[in-house]
Each structure stands twice: as structure tokens, then as C-alpha cells.
Design a protein around this motif. Structure first.
Motif, short mmCIF file in Angstrom:
data_model
loop_
_atom_site.label_atom_id
_atom_site.label_comp_id
_atom_site.label_asym_id
_atom_site.label_seq_id
_atom_site.Cartn_x
_atom_site.Cartn_y
_atom_site.Cartn_z
N VAL A 102 0.83 -1.21 0.00
CA VAL A 102 0.00 0.00 0.00
C VAL A 102 0.86 1.26 0.00
N ALA A 103 1.95 1.25 0.78
CA ALA A 103 2.78 2.44 0.93
C ALA A 103 3.69 2.67 -0.28
N ARG A 104 4.31 1.62 -0.79
CA ARG A 104 5.28 1.76 -1.88
C ARG A 104 5.05 0.67 -2.94
N PRO A 105 3.94 0.74 -3.67
CA PRO A 105 3.64 -0.33 -4.65
C PRO A 105 4.71 -0.50 -5.72
N ALA A 106 5.29 0.59 -6.18
CA ALA A 106 6.31 0.49 -7.24
C ALA A 106 7.54 -0.27 -6.75
N TRP A 107 7.85 -0.16 -5.48
CA TRP A 107 9.00 -0.86 -4.92
C TRP A 107 8.68 -2.33 -4.62
N VAL A 108 7.46 -2.56 -4.17
CA VAL A 108 7.12 -3.89 -3.64
C VAL A 108 6.66 -4.83 -4.74
N ASP A 109 6.02 -4.34 -5.79
CA ASP A 109 5.50 -5.22 -6.84
C ASP A 109 6.57 -6.14 -7.43
N PRO A 110 7.78 -5.64 -7.77
CA PRO A 110 8.80 -6.57 -8.28
C PRO A 110 9.19 -7.64 -7.27
N VAL A 111 9.21 -7.27 -6.00
CA VAL A 111 9.52 -8.25 -4.95
C VAL A 111 8.45 -9.33 -4.89
N LEU A 112 7.19 -8.92 -4.98
CA LEU A 112 6.08 -9.88 -4.95
C LEU A 112 6.13 -10.82 -6.15
N VAL A 113 6.48 -10.27 -7.32
CA VAL A 113 6.58 -11.10 -8.52
C VAL A 113 7.68 -12.14 -8.35
N ARG A 114 8.84 -11.73 -7.84
CA ARG A 114 9.93 -12.68 -7.61
C ARG A 114 9.54 -13.71 -6.56
N LEU A 115 8.85 -13.27 -5.52
CA LEU A 115 8.41 -14.19 -4.48
C LEU A 115 7.41 -15.19 -5.04
N ASN A 116 6.51 -14.73 -5.91
CA ASN A 116 5.55 -15.63 -6.54
C ASN A 116 6.27 -16.68 -7.40
N ASN A 117 7.28 -16.26 -8.16
CA ASN A 117 8.05 -17.20 -8.98
C ASN A 117 8.77 -18.22 -8.11
N TRP A 118 9.31 -17.75 -6.97
CA TRP A 118 10.00 -18.67 -6.06
C TRP A 118 9.02 -19.68 -5.47
N ILE A 119 7.82 -19.20 -5.11
CA ILE A 119 6.81 -20.09 -4.53
C ILE A 119 6.48 -21.22 -5.49
N ILE A 120 6.25 -20.88 -6.75
CA ILE A 120 5.87 -21.89 -7.74
C ILE A 120 7.01 -22.87 -8.00
N ALA A 121 8.24 -22.34 -8.04
CA ALA A 121 9.39 -23.19 -8.36
C ALA A 121 9.88 -24.01 -7.18
N LYS A 122 9.73 -23.48 -5.96
CA LYS A 122 10.36 -24.10 -4.79
C LYS A 122 9.36 -24.61 -3.76
N ALA A 123 8.10 -24.79 -4.15
CA ALA A 123 7.10 -25.22 -3.16
C ALA A 123 7.48 -26.56 -2.55
N GLY A 124 8.03 -27.49 -3.37
CA GLY A 124 8.41 -28.80 -2.85
C GLY A 124 9.53 -28.71 -1.83
N SER A 125 10.57 -27.91 -2.13
CA SER A 125 11.68 -27.80 -1.20
C SER A 125 11.27 -27.07 0.07
#
Length: 235
Positions: A183-206
Motif C-alpha cells: 500500500v505504501a510503496r507499490p512500485a517498490w514492492v510489486d517486483p519483490v512480490l513477482v519474484r516471491l511468486n516465482n519462487w513459490i511456484i518453483a520451490k514449493a516442494g523444497s
């Protein structure tokens, strides 16, 4: 109430904060198109926390009653050796999810579709939170470990309620911090969320492997300490 108990509970709560219900789904809700509805996402997280608190209080009550019925049976060396074998077994099982195998992301993708579908109404989010919590009940190993620690800690009922409530708050805290940052800094946080989402999908098993490994270590360590195995190493 010892510092060791508090540190153990805090550590287990942080492990629990990385589950599907407490982190994965909140990330997907934050990535959904359109403005972030803070009240609805907080409703989702509050539902998760309250559900866990209710289950924890129920399990602590059952565990305390069972301990009273069994007396010292749980301190029997045969039972402790079985606990040690269980912990080592969980630790060994965790290596099956070491990330070298091809990830099985089908289940994770189905949860992502559920999180990003629907009208995102408060009632729908409450239902999604309960569905996620119910799906995780059988595998909430860190929380079961925390409940076991509280059931045998000897602290009073009021302290148990307070500690479990604090556990549940710590468990949803990372998601709340991500919401505040989004909410406070969407431009800063959105790329972090995208990377976190990619990590979740790739590393859910580990991630599951880490949870099994930590839970197995804690179970085995408790049994080894009560069996006095660590004192043998000092000789």
C-alpha cells in the motif's frame, strides 16, 4: 516461562508464516489486478489466525488432559525412543524435497487459481481462508510442535491463551508487512512480490522439505535430550 520456550515458539511461528495459507495466498491476493482492498485482506488473515488459535486451544486442552491420564507414560524410555525414531524419520523424509527433483507445482497452481478467482468479497475471502486452514490441518507440523511444547510446559491457562495468540500474530506478521509495504510503496514492492511468486511456484516442494526437516529435528532433539543422549557426548 523460560526464554527457551519463547524462542522456540517464535521460531516455529516464523516457519508457519511460510505456508500456503499464511504467505502464498496473501502474495497472490496482493498481485491481483486493481487496487488493494486492505480491509478484505486483513479479514482473510484474521480468519486464518483465529482458526489456528481455536485449533491450538482445543489441542492444548486435549494434550493436557491426555498427559494427566497417562501420567508418566510419555516419559517411558520406549516411548522416547519411538519419538526419536519419528523425528529422524521426518528429517530423512525432508531430503526427498531438496529441490533437485522436478517440482510438482500442480497443487500450488490450483491454490493460486483459487486465490485470484472470484469477486474477492469479504465472505469469499473468509471461505478461502477457512479452506486453506482446513487443508493444512493435517500437515501443520510446526504448529503441532508448538502446541506440544505448551501442553507440557506447565504454564497456566491464561499464559497458554496469550502465547498461542502471540504465535498466531507472528505467523501472519510477514503477510501484514507485505500488505503495508504494497500500500505504501507499490512500485517498490510489486517486483519483490513477482519474484516471491516465482519462487513459490518453483520451490514449493523444497519449502515442504524445510518444514519437515525442522519439525523432525525439533522432535528428535526433544527425545534425545530427555533420554540423556547429549550427556554421553560430553564424556
Amino acid at each position: 516461562m523460560s526464554a527457551g520456550l519463547l524462542l522456540s515458539l517464535a521460531g516455529l511461528a516464523l516457519v508457519d508464516s511460510t505456508s500456503i495459507g499464511t504467505l502464498f495466498i496473501p502474495v497472490w491476493l496482493l498481485l491481483a489486478p486493481g487496487p488493494v482492498n486492505v480491509r478484505r485482506i486483513l479479514t482473510y488473515l484474521a480468519t486464518i489466525a483465529v482458526f489456528y488459535l481455536a485449533v491450538g486451544l482445543l489441542l492444548v486442552g486435549l494434550g493436557t488432559s491426555l498427559a494427566g491420564v497417562l501420567g508418566g507414560a510419555l516419559d517411558n524410555r520406549g516411548v522416547l525412543w519411538a519419538q526419536l525414531v519419528l523425528g529422524v524419520g521426518l528429517l530423512a523424509l525432508s531430503f526427498r524435497y531438496d529441490g533437485r527433483r522436478r517440482p510438482r507445482s500442480g497443487g500450488v497452481l490450483r491454490w493460486r487459481d483459487r486465490a485470484t478467482a472470484g469477486d474477492s468479497s469479504a465472505r469469499w475471502l473468509v471461505g478461502l481462508a477457512l479452506l486453506a486452514a482446513l487443508a493444512e490441518v493435517a500437515t501443520m507440523l510446526p504448529y503441532l510442535g508448538a502446541v506440544g511444547l505448551l501442553a507440557t510446559s506447565g504454564v497456566g491457562p491464561a499464559a497458554v491463551v496469550g502465547l498461542l495468540a502471540g504465535y498466531c500474530l507472528v505467523m501472519v506478521l510477514p503477510a501484514v508487512l507485505l500488505l503495508v509495504a504494497r500500500v505504501a510503496r507499490p512500485a517498490w514492492v510489486d517486483p519483490v512480490l513477482v519474484r516471491l511468486n516465482n519462487w513459490i511456484i518453483a520451490k514449493a516442494g523444497s519449502a515442504l522439505g524445510w518444514i519437515l526437516g525442522i519439525a523432525g529435528f525439533l522432535v528428535a532433539r526433544d527425545a534425545a535430550a530427555r533420554l540423556g543422549l547429549f550427556s554421553l557426548l560430553d564424556r
